[in-house]
Design a protein around this motif. Structure first.
Motif, PDB file in Angstrom:
ATOM      1  N   ALA A   1       0.836  -1.204   0.000  1.00  0.00           N
ATOM      2  CA  ALA A   1       0.000   0.000   0.000  1.00  0.00           C
ATOM      3  C   ALA A   1       0.865   1.245   0.000  1.00  0.00           C
ATOM      4  CB  ALA A   1      -0.930   0.004   1.213  1.00  0.00           C
ATOM      5  N   VAL A   2       0.367   2.271  -0.710  1.00  0.00           N
ATOM      6  CA  VAL A   2       1.052   3.562  -0.802  1.00  0.00           C
ATOM      7  C   VAL A   2       0.041   4.682  -0.576  1.00  0.00           C
ATOM      8  CG1 VAL A   2       2.882   2.780  -2.373  1.00  0.00           C
ATOM      9  CG2 VAL A   2       0.701   3.594  -3.317  1.00  0.00           C
ATOM     10  N   GLY A   3       0.560   5.868  -0.258  1.00  0.00           N
ATOM     11  CA  GLY A   3      -0.286   7.047  -0.142  1.00  0.00           C
ATOM     12  C   GLY A   3      -0.345   7.783  -1.471  1.00  0.00           C
ATOM     13  N   GLY A   4      -1.530   8.172  -1.877  1.00  0.00           N
ATOM     14  CA  GLY A   4      -1.689   8.823  -3.173  1.00  0.00           C
ATOM     15  C   GLY A   4      -0.862  10.083  -3.323  1.00  0.00           C
ATOM     16  N   GLN A   5      -0.638  10.814  -2.225  1.00  0.00           N
ATOM     17  CA  GLN A   5       0.120  12.049  -2.287  1.00  0.00           C
ATOM     18  C   GLN A   5       1.625  11.840  -2.180  1.00  0.00           C
ATOM     19  OE1 GLN A   5      -1.483  14.950   0.468  1.00  0.00           O
ATOM     20  NE2 GLN A   5      -3.583  14.435  -0.087  1.00  0.00           N
ATOM     21  N   SER A   6       2.049  10.580  -2.035  1.00  0.00           N
ATOM     22  CA  SER A   6       3.475  10.266  -1.915  1.00  0.00           C
ATOM     23  C   SER A   6       4.132   9.964  -3.255  1.00  0.00           C
ATOM     24  CB  SER A   6       3.677   9.047  -1.001  1.00  0.00           C
ATOM     25  OG  SER A   6       3.356   9.331   0.332  1.00  0.00           O
ATOM     26  N   ARG A   7       3.351   9.950  -4.309  1.00  0.00           N
ATOM     27  CA  ARG A   7       3.890   9.567  -5.620  1.00  0.00           C
ATOM     28  C   ARG A   7       5.153  10.374  -5.946  1.00  0.00           C
ATOM     29  NH1 ARG A   7       1.441   7.047  -9.974  1.00  0.00           N
ATOM     30  NH2 ARG A   7      -0.575   7.191  -8.915  1.00  0.00           N
ATOM     31  N   GLY A   8       6.195   9.666  -6.384  1.00  0.00           N
ATOM     32  CA  GLY A   8       7.447  10.298  -6.734  1.00  0.00           C
ATOM     33  C   GLY A   8       8.428  10.417  -5.587  1.00  0.00           C
TER      34      GLY A   8
ATOM     35  N   MET B   1       6.373   0.452  -4.621  1.00  0.00           N
ATOM     36  CA  MET B   1       6.001  -0.001  -5.961  1.00  0.00           C
ATOM     37  C   MET B   1       6.994  -1.044  -6.473  1.00  0.00           C
ATOM     38  SD  MET B   1       3.179   1.467  -6.344  1.00  0.00           S
ATOM     39  CE  MET B   1       2.821   0.953  -8.027  1.00  0.00           C
ATOM     40  N   GLU B   2       8.267  -0.885  -6.156  1.00  0.00           N
ATOM     41  CA  GLU B   2       9.254  -1.912  -6.515  1.00  0.00           C
ATOM     42  C   GLU B   2       8.977  -3.203  -5.763  1.00  0.00           C
ATOM     43  OE1 GLU B   2      11.625  -2.213  -8.769  1.00  0.00           O
ATOM     44  OE2 GLU B   2      11.053  -0.268  -9.597  1.00  0.00           O
ATOM     45  N   LEU B   3       8.609  -3.082  -4.500  1.00  0.00           N
ATOM     46  CA  LEU B   3       8.253  -4.271  -3.715  1.00  0.00           C
ATOM     47  C   LEU B   3       7.079  -4.996  -4.355  1.00  0.00           C
ATOM     48  CD1 LEU B   3       8.456  -5.997  -1.084  1.00  0.00           C
ATOM     49  CD2 LEU B   3       6.822  -4.368  -0.071  1.00  0.00           C
ATOM     50  N   SER B   4       6.069  -4.247  -4.782  1.00  0.00           N
ATOM     51  CA  SER B   4       4.890  -4.878  -5.387  1.00  0.00           C
ATOM     52  C   SER B   4       5.272  -5.625  -6.660  1.00  0.00           C
ATOM     53  CB  SER B   4       3.802  -3.836  -5.672  1.00  0.00           C
ATOM     54  OG  SER B   4       4.139  -3.005  -6.771  1.00  0.00           O
ATOM     55  N   ARG B   5       6.215  -5.070  -7.416  1.00  0.00           N
ATOM     56  CA  ARG B   5       6.664  -5.752  -8.629  1.00  0.00           C
ATOM     57  C   ARG B   5       7.441  -7.025  -8.303  1.00  0.00           C
ATOM     58  NH1 ARG B   5       6.433  -0.375 -10.778  1.00  0.00           N
ATOM     59  NH2 ARG B   5       8.385   0.319  -9.828  1.00  0.00           N
ATOM     60  N   HIS B   6       8.284  -6.958  -7.300  1.00  0.00           N
ATOM     61  CA  HIS B   6       9.051  -8.142  -6.922  1.00  0.00           C
ATOM     62  C   HIS B   6       8.148  -9.257  -6.408  1.00  0.00           C
ATOM     63  CE1 HIS B   6      12.710  -5.729  -7.311  1.00  0.00           C
ATOM     64  NE2 HIS B   6      13.395  -6.832  -7.140  1.00  0.00           N
ATOM     65  N   LEU B   7       7.080  -8.883  -5.719  1.00  0.00           N
ATOM     66  CA  LEU B   7       6.158  -9.879  -5.159  1.00  0.00           C
ATOM     67  C   LEU B   7       5.035 -10.240  -6.125  1.00  0.00           C
ATOM     68  CD1 LEU B   7       5.768  -8.554  -1.489  1.00  0.00           C
ATOM     69  CD2 LEU B   7       7.389 -10.252  -2.362  1.00  0.00           C
ATOM     70  N   ALA B   8       4.979  -9.550  -7.271  1.00  0.00           N
ATOM     71  CA  ALA B   8       3.901  -9.746  -8.245  1.00  0.00           C
ATOM     72  C   ALA B   8       2.538  -9.534  -7.591  1.00  0.00           C
ATOM     73  CB  ALA B   8       3.989 -11.131  -8.882  1.00  0.00           C
ATOM     74  N   ARG B   9       2.459  -8.474  -6.784  1.00  0.00           N
ATOM     75  CA  ARG B   9       1.209  -8.122  -6.103  1.00  0.00           C
ATOM     76  C   ARG B   9       0.891  -6.655  -6.397  1.00  0.00           C
ATOM     77  NH1 ARG B   9      -2.282 -11.525  -4.517  1.00  0.00           N
ATOM     78  NH2 ARG B   9      -2.830 -10.366  -2.623  1.00  0.00           N
ATOM     79  N   GLU B  10      -0.328  -6.388  -6.803  1.00  0.00           N
ATOM     80  CA  GLU B  10      -0.726  -5.023  -7.120  1.00  0.00           C
ATOM     81  C   GLU B  10      -0.821  -4.188  -5.856  1.00  0.00           C
ATOM     82  OE1 GLU B  10      -4.282  -2.594  -9.461  1.00  0.00           O
ATOM     83  OE2 GLU B  10      -4.349  -4.787  -9.302  1.00  0.00           O
ATOM     84  N   ALA B  11      -0.235  -3.010  -5.887  1.00  0.00           N
ATOM     85  CA  ALA B  11      -0.300  -2.110  -4.739  1.00  0.00           C
ATOM     86  C   ALA B  11      -1.616  -1.340  -4.745  1.00  0.00           C
ATOM     87  CB  ALA B  11       0.876  -1.130  -4.766  1.00  0.00           C
ATOM     88  N   ILE B  12      -2.141  -1.096  -3.561  1.00  0.00           N
ATOM     89  CA  ILE B  12      -3.331  -0.256  -3.426  1.00  0.00           C
ATOM     90  C   ILE B  12      -2.880   1.152  -3.032  1.00  0.00           C
ATOM     91  CG2 ILE B  12      -4.815  -2.185  -2.812  1.00  0.00           C
ATOM     92  CD1 ILE B  12      -4.701  -1.080   0.119  1.00  0.00           C
ATOM     93  N   GLU B  13      -3.692   2.133  -3.363  1.00  0.00           N
ATOM     94  CA  GLU B  13      -3.403   3.523  -3.038  1.00  0.00           C
ATOM     95  C   GLU B  13      -4.407   4.003  -1.999  1.00  0.00           C
ATOM     96  OE1 GLU B  13      -3.482   7.207  -5.875  1.00  0.00           O
ATOM     97  OE2 GLU B  13      -1.600   6.103  -6.237  1.00  0.00           O
ATOM     98  N   LEU B  14      -3.895   4.554  -0.897  1.00  0.00           N
ATOM     99  CA  LEU B  14      -4.727   5.033   0.192  1.00  0.00           C
ATOM    100  C   LEU B  14      -4.638   6.546   0.274  1.00  0.00           C
ATOM    101  CD1 LEU B  14      -3.786   2.317   2.858  1.00  0.00           C
ATOM    102  CD2 LEU B  14      -5.850   2.415   1.450  1.00  0.00           C
ATOM    103  N   PRO B  15      -5.636   7.210   0.867  1.00  0.00           N
ATOM    104  CA  PRO B  15      -5.641   8.679   0.911  1.00  0.00           C
ATOM    105  C   PRO B  15      -4.470   9.249   1.717  1.00  0.00           C
ATOM    106  CG  PRO B  15      -7.831   7.799   1.334  1.00  0.00           C
ATOM    107  CD  PRO B  15      -6.881   6.630   1.382  1.00  0.00           C
ATOM    108  N   GLY B  16      -4.002  10.418   1.275  1.00  0.00           N
ATOM    109  CA  GLY B  16      -2.961  11.115   1.993  1.00  0.00           C
ATOM    110  C   GLY B  16      -1.571  10.742   1.523  1.00  0.00           C
TER     111      GLY B  16
END
Length: 265
Positions: A210-217, A225-240
């Motif tokens: 999971a990541v925060g939508g305002q943390s992009r970049g 996001m790299e972790l999600s790719r390594h685990l082949a699991r889609e990351a969800i985006e949470l508010p803030g």
């Protein structure tokens, strides 16, 4: 509000609500209070456990510490807490370096974990510029030793997190003992820690990055996001942003619970 004696420490913890067990692991500053705004929402559906990690605030050290194995010890503390409270297998949410602890927990003690939500863990080893970031954290530590907590914290938050997080971080109540413990034993040690990807591999179906939508970049978003790719699991985006569980607690909790309901967890 209770304490659990574990090897070398006494863990302060609280239990709120009813339903499936959910354990919240904090990063800096290591205390349960960071989740205070979140638990009133989560406790409507879950039995929520919050605690101070060993060495922070009310979780006092009580004996010698093996700092070379501190991450493993932190994960073992969570395992002991879940077993003591008979809360497992539990949903485990860990933010920032608490997410690093959560990943270590799943790798070492998968039997106590039902679902794992690592929220923006700073998994530097997965990033192409991870060594540069590790060097920056060492510079922040050196700044802390030269000029103190204020200067080091300012440099840390302004380089690492989104502007939406800065104001709250700057205003947050400060505990100098907690900050010093974090600078000495976590800032340089947890972000570059080796992830047990091989040990995690059999359990990736339980992981929801999971990541925060305002943390992009920013660092922790990109690392997750790299972790999600390594685990082949889609990351969800949470508010803030990185601390959306504080700044946007109602919306953050609602989206987290919606995700868990959708996954039938």
């Amino acid at each position: 509000m209770s304490t659990l004696e574990v090897p070398g420490a006494r863990l302060y913890h609280e239990i709120h609500g009813s339903g499936p067990g959910m354990v919240l692991i904090t990063g800096a500053p290591g205390v349960a209070e960071v989740y205070r705004a979140l638990i009133s929402h989560l406790a409507t559906q879950y039995t929520v456990v919050i605690y101070d990690r060993r060495g922070f605030s009310r979780s006092h050290l009580d004996g010698p510490q093996d700092y070379a194995r501190r991450l493993e010890t932190d994960a073992d503390d969570v395992r002991r807490l879940i077993e003591h409270l008979r809360a497992g297998p539990a949903i485990v949410f860990g933010a920032s370096s608490g997410g690093t602890v959560a990943l270590e927990l799943l790798a070492r003690h998968p039997a106590v974990v039902r679902t794992l939500i690592p929220y923006e863990p700073p998994t530097l080893r997965l990033l192409p510029d991870g060594d540069t970031w590790a060097g920056f954290f060492s510079e922040v530590y050196d700044l802390y030793r030269r000029e103190g907590i204020d200067s080091a914290m300012k440099a840390f938050r302004e380089r690492t997190f989104a502007p939406s997080d800065h104001q709250h971080m700057a205003r947050a109540p400060r505990n100098d003992a907690n900050a010093a413990y974090w600078f000495e034993h976590e800032l340089r040690q947890y972000p570059p820690a080796a992830l047990g990807l091989a040990a995690l591999a059999p359990h990736t179906d339980r992981v929801i990055p999971a990541v925060g939508g305002q943390s992009r970049g920013h660092l922790c978003y990109e690392a997750t996001m790299e972790l999600s790719r390594h685990l082949a699991r889609e990351a969800i985006e949470l508010p803030g942003g990185h601390i959306g569980f504080i700044t946007d607690a109602p919306a953050f909790a609602a989206e987290l619970m919606r995700t868990l309901t959708h996954a039938a967890l």
